[in-house]
Scaffold this active site. Structure first.
Site, PDB file in Angstrom:
ATOM      1  N   ASP A  96      36.834  -9.117 -54.406  1.00  0.00           N
ATOM      2  CA  ASP A  96      35.558  -8.679 -53.684  1.00  0.00           C
ATOM      3  C   ASP A  96      35.349  -9.602 -52.965  1.00  0.00           C
ATOM      4  O   ASP A  96      34.944 -10.908 -53.253  1.00  0.00           O
ATOM      5  CB  ASP A  96      34.428  -8.507 -54.913  1.00  0.00           C
ATOM      6  CG  ASP A  96      33.439  -7.532 -54.487  1.00  0.00           C
ATOM      7  OD1 ASP A  96      33.066  -7.600 -53.409  1.00  0.00           O
ATOM      8  OD2 ASP A  96      32.660  -6.971 -55.251  1.00  0.00           O
ATOM      9  N   ASP A 197      32.349  -6.593 -49.321  1.00  0.00           N
ATOM     10  CA  ASP A 197      30.858  -6.364 -49.582  1.00  0.00           C
ATOM     11  C   ASP A 197      30.006  -5.875 -48.446  1.00  0.00           C
ATOM     12  O   ASP A 197      30.148  -6.372 -47.395  1.00  0.00           O
ATOM     13  CB  ASP A 197      30.267  -7.406 -50.485  1.00  0.00           C
ATOM     14  CG  ASP A 197      28.987  -7.493 -50.935  1.00  0.00           C
ATOM     15  OD1 ASP A 197      28.833  -6.495 -51.993  1.00  0.00           O
ATOM     16  OD2 ASP A 197      27.994  -7.902 -50.431  1.00  0.00           O
ATOM     17  N   GLU A 248      32.493  -1.432 -48.710  1.00  0.00           N
ATOM     18  CA  GLU A 248      31.154  -1.010 -49.124  1.00  0.00           C
ATOM     19  C   GLU A 248      30.228  -0.770 -47.866  1.00  0.00           C
ATOM     20  O   GLU A 248      29.859  -1.773 -47.125  1.00  0.00           O
ATOM     21  CB  GLU A 248      30.634  -1.976 -50.108  1.00  0.00           C
ATOM     22  CG  GLU A 248      29.296  -1.459 -50.816  1.00  0.00           C
ATOM     23  CD  GLU A 248      28.279  -2.346 -51.362  1.00  0.00           C
ATOM     24  OE1 GLU A 248      27.574  -1.981 -52.237  1.00  0.00           O
ATOM     25  OE2 GLU A 248      28.072  -3.384 -50.768  1.00  0.00           O
TER      26      GLU A 248
HETATM   27  O1  TEU Z   1      25.384  -4.284 -52.752  1.00  0.00           O
HETATM   28  C1  TEU Z   1      24.912  -3.728 -51.459  1.00  0.00           C
HETATM   29  C2  TEU Z   1      23.679  -3.185 -51.588  1.00  0.00           C
HETATM   30  O2  TEU Z   1      22.791  -3.040 -50.747  1.00  0.00           O
HETATM   31  C3  TEU Z   1      23.340  -2.165 -52.773  1.00  0.00           C
HETATM   32  O3  TEU Z   1      24.227  -1.454 -53.472  1.00  0.00           O
HETATM   33  C4  TEU Z   1      22.157  -2.827 -53.539  1.00  0.00           C
HETATM   34  O4  TEU Z   1      22.515  -3.443 -54.353  1.00  0.00           O
HETATM   35  C5  TEU Z   1      21.176  -1.833 -53.715  1.00  0.00           C
HETATM   36  O5  TEU Z   1      21.150  -0.840 -52.775  1.00  0.00           O
HETATM   37  C6  TEU Z   1      20.098  -2.197 -54.235  1.00  0.00           C
HETATM   38  O6  TEU Z   1      19.128  -1.311 -54.464  1.00  0.00           O
HETATM   39  C7  TEU Z   1      26.338  -5.401 -52.544  1.00  0.00           C
HETATM   40  C8  TEU Z   1      26.754  -5.760 -54.145  1.00  0.00           C
HETATM   41  O7  TEU Z   1      27.418  -4.699 -54.545  1.00  0.00           O
HETATM   42  C9  TEU Z   1      25.581  -6.072 -54.929  1.00  0.00           C
HETATM   43  O8  TEU Z   1      25.846  -6.475 -56.191  1.00  0.00           O
HETATM   44  C10 TEU Z   1      25.083  -7.277 -54.041  1.00  0.00           C
HETATM   45  O9  TEU Z   1      23.852  -7.754 -54.725  1.00  0.00           O
HETATM   46  C11 TEU Z   1      24.623  -7.191 -52.441  1.00  0.00           C
HETATM   47  O10 TEU Z   1      25.797  -6.393 -51.980  1.00  0.00           O
HETATM   48  C12 TEU Z   1      24.513  -8.388 -52.041  1.00  0.00           C
HETATM   49  O11 TEU Z   1      25.931  -9.051 -51.943  1.00  0.00           O
END
Ligand code: TEU
Length: 551
Positions: A96, A197, A248
């Site tokens: 990741d 990410d 993502e």
């Molecule tokens: O997540 C991105 C993101 O915007 C969302 O999934 C977010 O956690 C959610 O909308 C909040 O309500 C990624 C990662 O998967 C997450 O764990 C991290 O916190 C985030 O990026 C920042 O790196």
């Protein structure tokens, strides 16, 4: 070359997977210790969320050093052992990569704060609009304004996530070259997949106030994302056909995903989009309680399935990850039909067109956390919003109820291995509470029961490998407006697959212009005869079936 269309990816949140040394935190040696379990399930890849050196403000999504393993998770030797042992099990590793931002503790940011121009230019510093007024009104995804003031410079830096996660400046070529170096470093360690990410946020557009929203329209799918992805592809993973990638994509559009994950666009292998997981939000507002909208869920999934297929682009298909509540609690049920609903939800996803992802514990039907006190929560986002909701005037108990339903910690409680203390996750004190239901829902119990959710997932993974129609077929919704059923057909040449699911506890009648009796049943969550009769079918609570015919 691995056919990612026939593959299944299993997501591991190492901190909550298995603790090998009793410190209460899962670790890399813990993943190695459970490889045989994953081999038994039949997954092809494991995606591990970040275990690089990090202050863990956002559980590793705040990276301090991309080249080193955080000692909490182990050592580089542990990583190499894991890679070697996984290979012996036929499992590939997907890492990741968090490149939209770093931790504020990263050396680059520390040097930026010292005023070194080279490193200030690695990040996004801007003057305020007026004294005390940030450059724009954009909101951080974790609450509050997205700019943090640095008095020494009389400037602000941008952080779309926590204040400890400053955004990188991808318009600076030096940043992009550093990113390439990191990807190559891990490729040389034998990594065969990457998840990037929030990678559609890397190119910021105009820095202007958003009069109608939180700013996302200015930085989502920004002007140069495609260009930067192609560049990264060409310089790194694109050199090796066997490597798979998934981006993502936060609040993305389908048109952009045609390109991010298009067969010939040389960007990524596939994308995660999240629109289907906002059907229990109010618009984009997550921190409310509304029942999920089944019709919307189907519309979104079918639109994406068909749209991506028409444009030769590829989806990642999934219900769960470390940011989402548990799907059985969300769209299924935890009561009498816990098992049936968990299996039904698995069928819906695994027979779609796309690469299925399983999040640890989903294959056991793990449920939401059911914490009863705010002190049990660990997630920065949940804790921020518990405060923000009360600042907005909600009573503490109402704010808490919302956190209980939507918190990301629902998906982060430790993996339930057996019925021993802490579900067998650790011999120490777990960093976050174990769900009390580990005595009934756990891997050991499910592996001893051939009717378990675990074995059902195993069958679905195997079916995708066996039947080309699941990997390569077209997708055709069946009666998409039906109030109870989630049904679709997959078609490839003379092969036809019908996937019929009752999404509810109430029984229902479902009709097709088709003689269903002529299909062979490949899988179902009920035993024995079913309610098929010519072109009709009577579906029991959460009943799910996969029917097949070669014409
Ligand atoms: O997540 C991105 C993101 O915007 C969302 O999934 C977010 O956690 C959610 O909308 C909040 O309500 C990624 C990662 O998967 C997450 O764990 C991290 O916190 C985030 O990026 C920042 O790196």
């Amino acid at each position: 070359m691995t056919d990612f269309r026939k593959s299944c990816v299993y997501q591991i949140y190492p901190k909550s997977f298995y603790d090998s040394n009793g410190d209460g935190l899962g670790d890399l040696a813990g993943v190695t210790a459970k490889l045989l379990y994953l081999k038994e399930l039949g997954v092809d890849y494991i995606w591990m969320t970040p275990f690089f050196v990090s202050p863990q403000k956002d559980n590793g999504y705040d990276v301090e050093d991309y080249y080193q393993i955080d000692p909490r998770y182990g050592t580089m030797e542990d990583f190499e052992t894991l890679a070697a042992k996984a290979k012996e099990c036929g499992i590939k590793l997907m890492l990741d990569m968090v490149f939209n931002h770093t931790s504020s503790r990263h050396e680059w940011f520390q040097r930026a704060l010292k005023g070194e121009e080279k490193y200030k230019n690695f990040y996004i510093f801007r003057k305020g609009k007026a004294p005390g007024v940030p450059p724009t009104n954009w909101e951080s995804k974790f609450g509050g304004n997205a700019w943090e003031y640095v008095p020494e410079f009389d400037e602000y830096y941008l952080h779309l996530f926590d204040v400890s996660q400053p955004d990188l400046n991808w318009d600076n070529e030096e940043v992009r070259l550093e990113v390439q170096k990191i990807v190559r470093f891990w490729m040389e360690k034998g990594v065969r997949g990457f998840r990037f990410d929030v990678v559609n946020l890397i190119s910021k557009g105009e820095f202007a106030d958003d009069e109608t929203g939180d700013g996302r329209r200015f930085y989502t799918d920004g002007p140069n994302v495609h260009k930067y992805l192609r560049e990264l592809n060409e310089a790194t993973f694109g050199q090796d056909e066997g490597i798979i990638t998934v981006g993502e994509m936060s609040s993305t559009s389908m048109e952009n995903c045609f390109r991010y994950a298009g067969q010939d666009s040389h960007e990524l292998s596939m994308v995660f989009s999240f629109h289907h997981l906002k059907v229990d939000f109010m618009g984009n507002e997550k921190w409310v309680l509304v029942p999920f909208d089944f019709q919307k869920l189907k519309n979104i999934l079918f639109d994406w399935q068909q749209g991506m297929a028409e444009h030769n682009a590829w989806n990642a298909v999934f219900w769960c990850n470390h940011d989402q509540p548990r799907v059985v609690s969300r769209f299924g049920q935890e009561g009498k039909y816990w098992k049936e609903s968990a299996k039904m939800l698995a069928t819906v996803i695994h027979c779609l067109r796309g690469t299925p992802y399983i999040y640890q514990g989903e294959e056991l039907g793990m449920t939401n956390a059911h914490f009863t006190d705010i002190s049990q929560y660990r997630d920065v986002e949940s804790l921020n919003y518990y405060r923000i909701l009360q600042e907005k005037g909600l009573q503490a108990k109402d704010a808490f109820r919302i956190i209980q339903i939507h918190s990301r910690d629902n998906g982060r409680t430790p993996m339930q291995w057996d019925e021993s203390v802490n579900g067998g996750f650790t011999t120490g004190t777990p960093w976050i509470g174990v769900n009390d239901n580990y005595r009934t829902i756990n891997a050991e119990a499910e592996m001893a029961d051939e009717d378990s959710v675990f074995y059902y997932y195993k069958k679905l993974i195997a079916l995708r490998k066996e039947y080309d129609v699941i990997a390569d077929g077209d997708i055709l919704p069946i009666s998409p407006k039906d109030p109870s059923a989630f049904a679709y057909e997959r078609r490839l040449g003379n092969q036809r697959l019908l996937v019929i699911n009752n999404f509810y506890e109430r029984e229902c009648e479902f009709c097709l212009e088709e003689n269903l009796d002529s299909f062979e049943k490949l899988l179902s969550n009920y035993k024995g005869p079913d309610g098929r009769s010519m072109g009709r079918i009577h579906l029991r609570p959460y009943e799910s079936m996969v029917l097949y015919k070669k014409e």
